[in-house]
Scaffold this active site. Sequence first.
Site, PDB file in Angstrom:
ATOM      1  N   GLU A 110      47.360  38.277  37.788  1.00  0.00           N
ATOM      2  CA  GLU A 110      47.434  38.785  39.164  1.00  0.00           C
ATOM      3  C   GLU A 110      47.607  37.550  40.046  1.00  0.00           C
ATOM      4  O   GLU A 110      46.688  36.747  40.184  1.00  0.00           O
ATOM      5  CB  GLU A 110      46.170  39.578  39.499  1.00  0.00           C
ATOM      6  CG  GLU A 110      46.078  40.849  38.648  1.00  0.00           C
ATOM      7  CD  GLU A 110      44.778  41.622  38.781  1.00  0.00           C
ATOM      8  OE1 GLU A 110      43.813  41.102  39.354  1.00  0.00           O
ATOM      9  OE2 GLU A 110      44.732  42.761  38.296  1.00  0.00           O
ATOM     10  N   ASN A 121      38.517  33.875  46.518  1.00  0.00           N
ATOM     11  CA  ASN A 121      38.548  34.678  47.749  1.00  0.00           C
ATOM     12  C   ASN A 121      37.636  35.907  47.698  1.00  0.00           C
ATOM     13  O   ASN A 121      37.008  36.245  48.700  1.00  0.00           O
ATOM     14  CB  ASN A 121      39.985  35.036  48.131  1.00  0.00           C
ATOM     15  CG  ASN A 121      40.697  35.843  47.098  1.00  0.00           C
ATOM     16  OD1 ASN A 121      40.448  35.691  45.906  1.00  0.00           O
ATOM     17  ND2 ASN A 121      41.589  36.706  47.527  1.00  0.00           N
ATOM     18  N   CYS A 150      44.613  38.523  48.695  1.00  0.00           N
ATOM     19  CA  CYS A 150      45.938  38.436  48.061  1.00  0.00           C
ATOM     20  C   CYS A 150      46.870  39.527  48.577  1.00  0.00           C
ATOM     21  O   CYS A 150      48.073  39.344  48.650  1.00  0.00           O
ATOM     22  CB  CYS A 150      45.798  38.531  46.556  1.00  0.00           C
ATOM     23  SG  CYS A 150      44.913  40.008  46.036  1.00  0.00           S
TER      24      CYS A 150
HETATM   25  P1  NAD Z   1      44.057  28.864  42.015  1.00  0.00           P
HETATM   26  O1  NAD Z   1      45.230  29.264  41.183  1.00  0.00           O
HETATM   27  O2  NAD Z   1      44.099  27.531  42.677  1.00  0.00           O
HETATM   28  O3  NAD Z   1      42.725  28.843  41.138  1.00  0.00           O
HETATM   29  C1  NAD Z   1      42.303  29.992  40.433  1.00  0.00           C
HETATM   30  C2  NAD Z   1      41.479  29.557  39.239  1.00  0.00           C
HETATM   31  O4  NAD Z   1      42.318  28.867  38.314  1.00  0.00           O
HETATM   32  C3  NAD Z   1      40.334  28.615  39.574  1.00  0.00           C
HETATM   33  O5  NAD Z   1      39.212  28.985  38.797  1.00  0.00           O
HETATM   34  C4  NAD Z   1      40.874  27.270  39.146  1.00  0.00           C
HETATM   35  O6  NAD Z   1      39.880  26.316  38.803  1.00  0.00           O
HETATM   36  C5  NAD Z   1      41.695  27.646  37.928  1.00  0.00           C
HETATM   37  N1  NAD Z   1      42.765  26.706  37.575  1.00  0.00           N
HETATM   38  C6  NAD Z   1      43.508  25.938  38.413  1.00  0.00           C
HETATM   39  N2  NAD Z   1      44.407  25.211  37.697  1.00  0.00           N
HETATM   40  C7  NAD Z   1      44.232  25.531  36.388  1.00  0.00           C
HETATM   41  C8  NAD Z   1      44.868  25.130  35.182  1.00  0.00           C
HETATM   42  N3  NAD Z   1      45.875  24.245  35.160  1.00  0.00           N
HETATM   43  N4  NAD Z   1      44.429  25.671  34.019  1.00  0.00           N
HETATM   44  C9  NAD Z   1      43.422  26.580  34.026  1.00  0.00           C
HETATM   45  N5  NAD Z   1      42.774  26.987  35.131  1.00  0.00           N
HETATM   46  C10 NAD Z   1      43.182  26.489  36.309  1.00  0.00           C
HETATM   47  O7  NAD Z   1      43.840  30.037  43.054  1.00  0.00           O
HETATM   48  P2  NAD Z   1      42.797  30.078  44.266  1.00  0.00           P
HETATM   49  O8  NAD Z   1      43.233  29.077  45.274  1.00  0.00           O
HETATM   50  O9  NAD Z   1      41.428  30.035  43.721  1.00  0.00           O
HETATM   51  O10 NAD Z   1      43.026  31.566  44.837  1.00  0.00           O
HETATM   52  C11 NAD Z   1      43.995  31.900  45.773  1.00  0.00           C
HETATM   53  C12 NAD Z   1      45.225  32.454  45.103  1.00  0.00           C
HETATM   54  O11 NAD Z   1      44.889  33.577  44.316  1.00  0.00           O
HETATM   55  C13 NAD Z   1      46.284  32.951  46.078  1.00  0.00           C
HETATM   56  O12 NAD Z   1      47.551  32.570  45.607  1.00  0.00           O
HETATM   57  C14 NAD Z   1      46.148  34.469  46.002  1.00  0.00           C
HETATM   58  O13 NAD Z   1      47.295  35.196  46.346  1.00  0.00           O
HETATM   59  C15 NAD Z   1      45.788  34.645  44.574  1.00  0.00           C
HETATM   60  N6  NAD Z   1      45.126  35.928  44.362  1.00  0.00           N
HETATM   61  C16 NAD Z   1      45.816  36.946  43.776  1.00  0.00           C
HETATM   62  C17 NAD Z   1      45.214  38.185  43.597  1.00  0.00           C
HETATM   63  C18 NAD Z   1      45.945  39.333  42.957  1.00  0.00           C
HETATM   64  O14 NAD Z   1      45.299  40.324  42.645  1.00  0.00           O
HETATM   65  N7  NAD Z   1      47.237  39.260  42.758  1.00  0.00           N
HETATM   66  C19 NAD Z   1      43.892  38.377  44.030  1.00  0.00           C
HETATM   67  C20 NAD Z   1      43.225  37.312  44.638  1.00  0.00           C
HETATM   68  C21 NAD Z   1      43.847  36.091  44.792  1.00  0.00           C
END
Ligand code: NAD
Length: 485
Positions: free
Chosen positions: A253, A154, A287
Amino acid sequence: MKSLGQFIDGAYEEAGTSRFNVVDPVTGEVAYTTYEAGRDQVDRAVAAARAALSGPWARLSAAERGALLRKLANRIAERSEEFLRAEVLDTGKPADLASHLDIPRGAANFSFFADTAPMAMGEAFPAPTPDGAGALNYTLRTPRGVIAVVCPWNLPLLLMTWKVAPALACGNTVVVKPSEETPATATLLGEVMNEVGIPKGVFNVVNGFGAGSTGEFLTSHPDIDGITFTGETVTGTAIMKAAAEGIRPVSFELGGKNAAVVFADCDLDRAIAGTMRSAFLNCGQVCLGTERIYVERPLFDTFVEKLAAQVKTLKPGDPWDKASNFGPLISEVHRQKVLSYYAKAKAEGATVVTGGGIPDMPGKLAGGSWIEPTIWTGLPESSAVIQEEIFGPCCHIAPFDSEDEAVALANAGPYGLAASLWTRDLSRAHRLAARIEVGTLWINSWFLRDLRAAFGGSKKSGIGREGGLHGLDFYTEQRNVCIHL
Ligand code: NAD
């Protein structure tokens, strides 16, 4: 845009176990292709990061590392047009937004942590001993080691540098796994690392997917010393299981389902402008964004009407067109997820105040993952639309009658990332600040960030705090030295 592949030990590798397409969400067309890093490439990236820990990087003082990171920030700023193009191509967000938020913050993270890391604190305790000589306990901080940095799509550059900058400022080395949707800026950053003279192996990027792919290979790698992750709570659970093997520390996060609580005595124009941004900025893919709005009953109808009027001013369109201020969702897959909530809301009897569907887009834009910004009212709190993170440009507005009810509503559910409170009564604001269970509470504002402040989530929204001095406990190992004088 050219496909850059992996960045390992200071060099690009246009290779992997498979090629994959990165799609432009504005048109739905393939923007470029890149490569999925296999286990052997992840092994080599981790080995390069391990070797760099005892190379020239290890011999730099904190001030020298800081100087390099400031050069890096300046070089990102000089090449901001390229970073902007890469970011807009990957995400489809309005160029105006990325040029004011993502790219300058991406650069600023490096200069900020260059200044902050040397302030990491230690303790010193002089103590008596039976022989009368005395003892002294004091803290030494050392880098934690090789840090795996796993990022979402994002705010790709901003959130990645938010972790890479403190990691490097503390003397660690990193292997970054950007989101498969948005690999461009992280990969481009490798060039800048080389340009400013960051030693090879300090910063590595491996591209690919999550489970069963590069992300899993990295987070389950036995030679990683810590994992910092931003993404969905369910992914955090999988990564934490991987981290349990080998007892690796994590900094997480995660997701949120953030509330805004609007009291009748608020400055209405500010509250409308603030909730407008918090619900719809970046097409609702922030987020910290608001998906639940609770409004004190006397103001409820007026608030709904005014917010809906503002939503109608959002103009989806080409991200480079200054007249457009609203981008698409990140992908067709994500659009299907968000649309499933639009359907659920209707099925559960929501009043659709505005939006609820897909806009008609002209020409090539018709193939993009566009969606209408949407406001609902009238759903019960048990609705999936109110309980689950949607991560789209949508919010539900409900009335409340008392402070206690507002607190209970804001605190309901599994998440605790952020909330915003709109009132002119500062006593009430402070009272509620102590009762709302979140990592960040904004009063009469939203997304007003101070990089020195602790950032993170409570409940299922995260583990640990980053930002300012707080993250330095994750990015350094503290050694207590006890000397018998
Ligand atoms: P996601 O969890 O689908 O993916 C994030 C990353 O994790 C990607 O690089 C993905 O390839 C990797 N990943 C996925 N499965 C994995 C696994 N089993 N092992 C290792 N790596 C893995 O998240 P997204 O869809 O990219 O982002 C959106 C989410 O992120 C929303 O839930 C949002 O709230 C959260 N977010 C949180 C914050 C915060 O600061 N709290 C900030 C931004 C986004």
